[in-house]
Design an enzyme around this catalytic site. Structure first.
Site, PDB file in Angstrom:
ATOM      1  N   ASP A  17      29.864  18.607  44.404  1.00 34.59           N
ATOM      2  CA  ASP A  17      30.629  18.946  45.592  1.00 34.59           C
ATOM      3  C   ASP A  17      30.499  17.764  46.551  1.00 34.59           C
ATOM      4  OD1 ASP A  17      31.837  20.673  47.566  1.00 34.59           O
ATOM      5  OD2 ASP A  17      30.949  22.334  46.453  1.00 34.59           O
ATOM      6  N   ASP A  51      35.394  19.108  49.375  1.00 34.03           N
ATOM      7  CA  ASP A  51      35.354  20.126  50.415  1.00 34.03           C
ATOM      8  C   ASP A  51      36.375  19.803  51.507  1.00 34.03           C
ATOM      9  OD1 ASP A  51      33.640  22.415  51.469  1.00 34.03           O
ATOM     10  OD2 ASP A  51      33.514  21.035  53.160  1.00 34.03           O
ATOM     11  N   GLU A  87      39.788  21.064  47.750  1.00 30.32           N
ATOM     12  CA  GLU A  87      39.797  22.389  48.369  1.00 30.32           C
ATOM     13  C   GLU A  87      40.722  22.364  49.571  1.00 30.32           C
ATOM     14  OE1 GLU A  87      37.064  25.574  50.788  1.00 30.32           O
ATOM     15  OE2 GLU A  87      36.986  23.441  51.199  1.00 30.32           O
ATOM     16  N   HIS A  99      32.041  30.749  46.432  1.00 30.91           N
ATOM     17  CA  HIS A  99      30.948  31.089  47.348  1.00 30.91           C
ATOM     18  C   HIS A  99      31.432  31.438  48.760  1.00 30.91           C
ATOM     19  CE1 HIS A  99      32.060  26.975  47.797  1.00 30.91           C
ATOM     20  NE2 HIS A  99      31.473  26.950  48.982  1.00 30.91           N
ATOM     21  N   ASP A 100      32.741  31.460  48.969  1.00 28.50           N
ATOM     22  CA  ASP A 100      33.295  31.823  50.286  1.00 28.50           C
ATOM     23  C   ASP A 100      34.105  33.105  50.233  1.00 28.50           C
ATOM     24  OD1 ASP A 100      32.374  29.387  51.363  1.00 28.50           O
ATOM     25  OD2 ASP A 100      34.206  28.355  50.768  1.00 28.50           O
TER      26      ASP A 100
HETATM   27  C1  NOJ Z   1      34.261  25.004  52.545  1.00 26.57           C
HETATM   28  C2  NOJ Z   1      33.061  25.428  51.774  1.00 26.57           C
HETATM   29  O1  NOJ Z   1      33.475  26.038  50.585  1.00 26.57           O
HETATM   30  C3  NOJ Z   1      32.261  26.341  52.670  1.00 26.57           C
HETATM   31  O2  NOJ Z   1      31.228  26.995  51.993  1.00 26.57           O
HETATM   32  C4  NOJ Z   1      31.739  25.524  53.815  1.00 26.57           C
HETATM   33  O3  NOJ Z   1      31.055  26.365  54.710  1.00 26.57           O
HETATM   34  C5  NOJ Z   1      32.880  24.822  54.545  1.00 26.57           C
HETATM   35  N1  NOJ Z   1      33.823  24.211  53.665  1.00 26.57           N
HETATM   36  C6  NOJ Z   1      32.351  23.751  55.442  1.00 26.57           C
HETATM   37  O4  NOJ Z   1      31.918  22.657  54.691  1.00 26.57           O
END
Ligand code: NOJ
Length: 564
Positions: free
Chosen positions: A107, A210, A273, A340-341
């Protein structure tokens, strides 16, 4: 199409490991790199080929704990956070993965650092510090500068933080402790590209990028204009356009630079992302090459459109049509149902294993690269994450929102506590689910379902979700058509409401996928004379027995089959 027109990353299946939650080898209740090494055989047997790791770089000791945003707040891009291990263990991880003929993807958080990163500490130390311009600083609005420089928002609301020492404001696209780097400064670009090269030289095979959409902001810091939209897929929010802060042309150009950088190495890849419409996402892939077999931007982008698609065949039909429209070969769609989000997919679909199996067949046979989130293969459900005990930085940030309001907005898909999808992997039914030793408190509570839902138990059950994934991954590996074949929907007219059918074609191989989303038995005319069953979500089904059903294929309720 010839096989050599496809790169490994177009055929692969990616599995996301959240390092903190996968396997603890040291007995401190936190997953680590050595723990992951111990479980590589499991991943290889599962049949995934590429592992993407959420960050394990150092993150500061930040009140009240380190790893405040679990690694997305980096204080050193070229080290391993001590909780996760050492560089030596990392090097071994790369070797162990490659020895198994698998790939490793890291990542990369290019947009922002931690507020505790030495660069930011220098940057805020004075206006004349050479690193001051490494971040985005502005004077406040007149008359006394005590108002933010402009009307920009971040993704979570407020975007500007006042710093009394410099009497200036710094910008953050995400949380206030994650200041954005200034990509209009060439030194920043150089440093971050060097970071990208650093891990590639160590042998990693690619990056998940990210928040790739936020790297550049308007150079003149113009106010965001009013738009008549409460919300849009492309980031407009509460009548404010996102055009000054998100998806700027300079960001797209920088993606091309990133691509050129990874192409200095052999066969690497980038997946970005970005939550956006397909139209915008496509622009991140760059321009098509003259030979028509590649493009010069990111290799892939996550298509989050599938994430909340309900288990309705028509919805998936539409999505697949849209993906074919926007991402025809050589573009490759992605199939993502969790990360994970996001709330766990199985919880979103009513904790229904039949539906989870159909979902898995779809994910692993549609055209594109599947991304499986750890634990989805055993049906790990959403953990109960209360505000009171939360660990997630988002939950802390919105601490002022009472639990009952969170519950209400949660029903509309707004996810305020990501602890729920990050609970430790459930390996067996022993205390702490085999994640960490007994009598140790894991960093997040183990989900109580672990007694029945765990790897050990599901391995022994032929009808388990885990065995369904394993069989599917094997079938996918054995049939190139499922990896790279052309895709076409099959129209079943009225039955399209309960059934999703399509085929994949590669050279002379044609493979059919029939998915029954309903709770009724179906009889469908076979498209070929002697169909050979190669997969069913029912563990004991061996053949299609056309003769018994007058040339029809019988699909039992919630059954998914693959045949050729
Ligand atoms: C996206 C990530 O997937 C998330 O977990 C993170 O908190 C934010 N970007 C900030 O980096």
């Amino acid at each position: 199409m010839l096989d050599n027109k496809f790169k490994w990353w177009q055929k692969t299946v990616v599995y996301q490991v959240y390092p903190r939650s996968f396997k603890d080898s040291t007995g401190n209740g936190i997953g680590d790199l050595q723990g992951i090494i111990e479980k590589l055989d499991y991943l290889q047997e599962l049949g995934v080929e590429t592992i993407w790791f959420s960050p394990f770089y150092p993150s500061p000791i930040y009140k009240p704990y380190s790893q405040h945003d679990c690694g997305y707040d980096i204080s050193n891009y070229k080290e391993i956070h001590p909780e996760y291990g050492t560089m030596e263990i990392f090097d071994n991880l790369v070797k162990e993965i490659h020895d198994r003929d698998m790939k490793i993807v890291l990542d990369m958080v290019l947009n922002h650092t931690s507020i505790e990163h030495p660069w930011f500490k220098e940057s805020r130390s004075s206006r004349d510090n050479p690193k001051h311009d490494w971040y985005i600083w502005r004077d406040g609005r007149k008359p006394n500068g005590k108002k933010p420089p402009n009307n920009w928002n971040s993704m979570i609301g407020k975007a500007w933080e006042y710093d009394p020492h410099t009497d200036q404001w710094f910008y953050h696209a995400f949380l206030p402790f994650q200041p954005d780097l200034n990509y209009r400064n060439s030194e920043v670009q150089r440093e971050m590209l060097d970071t990208v090269r650093f891990w590639l030289k160590k042998g990693v095979d690619g990056y998940r990028l990210d928040l790739i959409n936020t790297l550049f902001k308007d150079a003149q810091f113009r106010n965001t204009p009013f738009v008549f939209k409460l919300y849009s897929e492309d980031g407009d929010l509460f009548f404010r356009s996102s055009e000054m802060t998100i998806n700027l042309p300079d960001t797209l150009e920088f993606c091309k630079i990133l691509r050129a950088t990874i192409d200095e190495f052999l066969d690497k890849f980038l997946v970005g992302e970005n939550n956006a419409s397909l139209k915008i996402l496509k622009t991140y892939l760059g321009d098509m090459s003259k030979d028509g077999i590649s493009h010069d931007g990111l290799n892939l982008v996550f298509l989050f459109q599938s994430m909340n698609t309900p288990m309705k065949p028509k919805r998936f039909r539409n999505l697949m049509q849209m993906y074919e429209k926007w991402f025809p070969y050589p573009y490759t769609p992605t199939w993502v149902f969790g990360n994970h989000d996001q709330m766990r997919r199985i919880t979103k679909i009513g904790d229904n294993f039949n539906k989870a199996k159909i979902n898995a067949v779809l994910q692993l046979t549609a055209r594109g690269v599947p991304f499986i989130y750890y634990g989805d293969e055993i049906g790990m459900k959403e953990g109960k994450a209360s505000k009171k005990d939360s660990r997630d930085a988002i939950s802390h940030h919105f601490n002022w929102i009472p639990q009952f309001i969170r519950n209400i907005i949660g029903k509309y898909g707004i996810y305020m506590n990501r602890d729920g999808c990050r609970t430790p992997m459930q390996w067996d039914d022993s205390e702490n689910a085999g994640f960490c030793p007994p009598n140790i408190e894991p960093w997040l509570p183990i989900h109580p379902s672990f007694v029945k839902r765990n790897v050990n138990r599901e391995e022994k059950d032929v009808g388990s979700l885990l065995n369904c994934y394993r069989k599917l991954l094997k079938v996918r590996k054995e049939n190139l058509a499922l990896q790279i074949g052309d895709f076409a929907l099959i129209n079943l007219k009225k039955l399209n409401k309960i059934c999703l059918t399509y085929h994949r074609i590669y050279e002379k191989q044609k493979i059919f996928v029939y998915l029954n989303f309903g709770n009724k038995e179906l009889f469908l005319l076979s498209p070929i004379q002697k169909p050979q069953l190669i997969f069913s979500t029912l563990p004991n089904r061996k053949a299609l027995n056309l003769k018994v059903y007058n040339g029809n294929i019988k699909l039992t309720p919630f059954e998914g089959i693959i045949f050729k």
